[in-house]
Scaffold this motif. Structure first.
Motif, mmCIF file in Angstrom:
data_model
loop_
_atom_site.group_PDB
_atom_site.id
_atom_site.type_symbol
_atom_site.label_atom_id
_atom_site.label_comp_id
_atom_site.label_asym_id
_atom_site.label_seq_id
_atom_site.Cartn_x
_atom_site.Cartn_y
_atom_site.Cartn_z
ATOM 1 N N UNK A 107 0.833 -1.205 0.000
ATOM 2 C CA UNK A 107 0.000 0.000 0.000
ATOM 3 C C UNK A 107 0.865 1.251 0.000
ATOM 4 N N UNK A 108 1.920 1.252 0.820
ATOM 5 C CA UNK A 108 2.835 2.393 0.857
ATOM 6 C C UNK A 108 3.586 2.526 -0.461
ATOM 7 N N UNK A 109 3.954 1.388 -1.047
ATOM 8 C CA UNK A 109 4.662 1.409 -2.325
ATOM 9 C C UNK A 109 3.787 2.020 -3.413
ATOM 10 N N UNK A 110 2.518 1.623 -3.444
ATOM 11 C CA UNK A 110 1.602 2.166 -4.446
ATOM 12 C C UNK A 110 1.411 3.659 -4.244
ATOM 13 N N UNK A 111 1.297 4.093 -2.995
ATOM 14 C CA UNK A 111 1.154 5.517 -2.698
ATOM 15 C C UNK A 111 2.365 6.313 -3.159
ATOM 16 N N UNK A 112 3.548 5.733 -2.980
ATOM 17 C CA UNK A 112 4.775 6.394 -3.416
ATOM 18 C C UNK A 112 4.831 6.478 -4.935
ATOM 19 N N UNK A 113 4.408 5.405 -5.600
ATOM 20 C CA UNK A 113 4.361 5.415 -7.060
ATOM 21 C C UNK A 113 3.395 6.480 -7.565
ATOM 22 N N UNK A 114 2.264 6.604 -6.918
ATOM 23 C CA UNK A 114 1.275 7.605 -7.326
ATOM 24 C C UNK A 114 1.827 9.024 -7.122
ATOM 25 N N UNK A 115 2.569 9.223 -6.051
ATOM 26 C CA UNK A 115 3.203 10.523 -5.811
ATOM 27 C C UNK A 115 4.209 10.839 -6.912
ATOM 28 N N UNK A 116 4.973 9.840 -7.304
ATOM 29 C CA UNK A 116 5.962 10.012 -8.368
ATOM 30 C C UNK A 116 5.286 10.379 -9.691
ATOM 31 N N UNK A 117 4.230 9.659 -10.038
ATOM 32 C CA UNK A 117 3.522 9.922 -11.293
ATOM 33 C C UNK A 117 2.857 11.299 -11.256
ATOM 34 N N UNK A 118 2.322 11.665 -10.109
ATOM 35 C CA UNK A 118 1.641 12.963 -9.977
ATOM 36 C C UNK A 118 2.629 14.133 -10.067
ATOM 37 N N UNK A 119 3.743 14.025 -9.358
ATOM 38 C CA UNK A 119 4.672 15.151 -9.262
ATOM 39 C C UNK A 119 5.685 15.213 -10.398
ATOM 40 N N UNK A 120 5.986 14.044 -11.011
ATOM 41 C CA UNK A 120 7.009 14.002 -12.069
ATOM 42 C C UNK A 120 6.525 13.146 -13.246
ATOM 43 N N UNK A 121 5.407 13.519 -13.865
ATOM 44 C CA UNK A 121 4.831 12.693 -14.929
ATOM 45 C C UNK A 121 5.721 12.576 -16.165
ATOM 46 N N UNK A 122 6.642 13.533 -16.340
ATOM 47 C CA UNK A 122 7.512 13.489 -17.521
ATOM 48 C C UNK A 122 8.838 12.795 -17.257
ATOM 49 N N UNK A 123 8.942 12.150 -16.099
ATOM 50 C CA UNK A 123 10.161 11.412 -15.763
ATOM 51 C C UNK A 123 10.027 9.949 -16.176
ATOM 52 N N UNK A 124 11.129 9.366 -16.639
ATOM 53 C CA UNK A 124 11.125 7.937 -16.953
ATOM 54 C C UNK A 124 10.839 7.105 -15.709
ATOM 55 N N UNK A 125 11.171 7.645 -14.545
ATOM 56 C CA UNK A 125 10.909 6.915 -13.301
ATOM 57 C C UNK A 125 9.405 6.759 -13.065
ATOM 58 N N UNK A 126 8.603 7.696 -13.580
ATOM 59 C CA UNK A 126 7.151 7.568 -13.454
ATOM 60 C C UNK A 126 6.669 6.345 -14.227
ATOM 61 N N UNK A 127 7.155 6.203 -15.449
ATOM 62 C CA UNK A 127 6.791 5.026 -16.246
ATOM 63 C C UNK A 127 7.301 3.751 -15.589
ATOM 64 N N UNK A 128 8.531 3.792 -15.097
ATOM 65 C CA UNK A 128 9.107 2.608 -14.451
ATOM 66 C C UNK A 128 8.291 2.193 -13.234
ATOM 67 N N UNK A 129 7.820 3.178 -12.470
ATOM 68 C CA UNK A 129 7.003 2.875 -11.289
ATOM 69 C C UNK A 129 5.688 2.217 -11.692
ATOM 70 N N UNK A 130 5.060 2.739 -12.740
ATOM 71 C CA UNK A 130 3.801 2.140 -13.195
ATOM 72 C C UNK A 130 4.016 0.738 -13.749
ATOM 73 N N UNK A 131 5.139 0.512 -14.419
ATOM 74 C CA UNK A 131 5.430 -0.840 -14.900
ATOM 75 C C UNK A 131 5.605 -1.810 -13.723
ATOM 76 N N UNK A 132 6.194 -1.335 -12.637
ATOM 77 C CA UNK A 132 6.303 -2.187 -11.439
ATOM 78 C C UNK A 132 4.913 -2.551 -10.918
#
Length: 201
Positions: A107-132
């Motif tokens: 649950x915490x991991x998903x919340x962190x991924x959502x924060x990453x996608x929300x705050x840095x949508x143009x980062x490759x790390x956002x895509x990597x987090x969603x792929x995880x």
């Protein structure tokens, strides 16, 4: 005197530079524990320095390298809180997400991924987090959720051929699992056609 005033004005900057380099030298010479303490002390003493955020990030990397998971999480969270918009923050968020996911804190991991996608949508790390998250959903047989995550990846601002190919391949794999071979075949043919077109340019 002018010289005395100049030295006085430069003293804080010189002291900050010396403290940061001291920490980096401890790290380079292998004294990682001392280096982490110095990095953290530096950031506490010179929070306005441009090197304060990198110092906290290095301290987190040292904990990660040592295998101390709890300390890694604590230091990554401290860095993210200190520098929520820093250029290193997408990487830190991704590392935090992976660490939380690998330790079962989904649950915490998903919340962190959502924060990453929300705050840095143009980062490759956002895509990597969603792929995880896609991989986790597939592993748990939540195929509908996995397909939703893939749709979100397609909507990210940063797009390139490798990203699109991975989305197509994952979609094909999911449809194959869902006993929908025609759809899987269609997606794989689309992937291969795109690859051929790219190589012919």
């Amino acid at each position: 005197t002018v010289a005395a005033d100049l030295c006085k004005a430069q003293a804080p900057d010189l002291r900050a530079a010396a403290r940061y380099h001291l920490a980096s030298l401890y790290e380079k010479t292998g004294d990682k524990t001392r280096a982490a303490k110095e990095y953290q002390a530096f950031a506490g003493e010179f929070p306005e320095s441009e090197f304060a955020a990198p110092a906290l990030y290095h301290a987190a990397l040292i904990a990660e390298e040592s295998g101390d998971i709890a300390e890694t999480v604590r230091r990554l969270q401290a860095f993210i809180q200190f520098a929520p918009k820093h250029e290193l923050t997408p990487n830190a968020l991704y590392k935090l997400m992976v660490t939380l996911q690998d330790t079962g804190k989904m649950e915490e991991a998903t919340g962190t991924a959502e924060q990453l996608v929300r705050d840095f949508p143009d980062s490759l790390f956002a895509a990597a987090a969603l792929f995880r998250l896609v991989d986790r959903a597939v592993a748990e047989n939540h195929h509908g959720t996995a397909l939703e995550y893939l749709t979100r990846i397609e909507a990210l601002p940063l797009q390139h051929s490798g990203l699109r190919a991975r989305v197509l391949f994952d979609r094909a794999s999911i449809h194959a699992r869902l006993d929908n071979p025609r759809k899987a075949l269609e997606l794989l043919e689309k992937l291969l056609a795109a690859h051929a077109a790219e190589n012919s340019v």
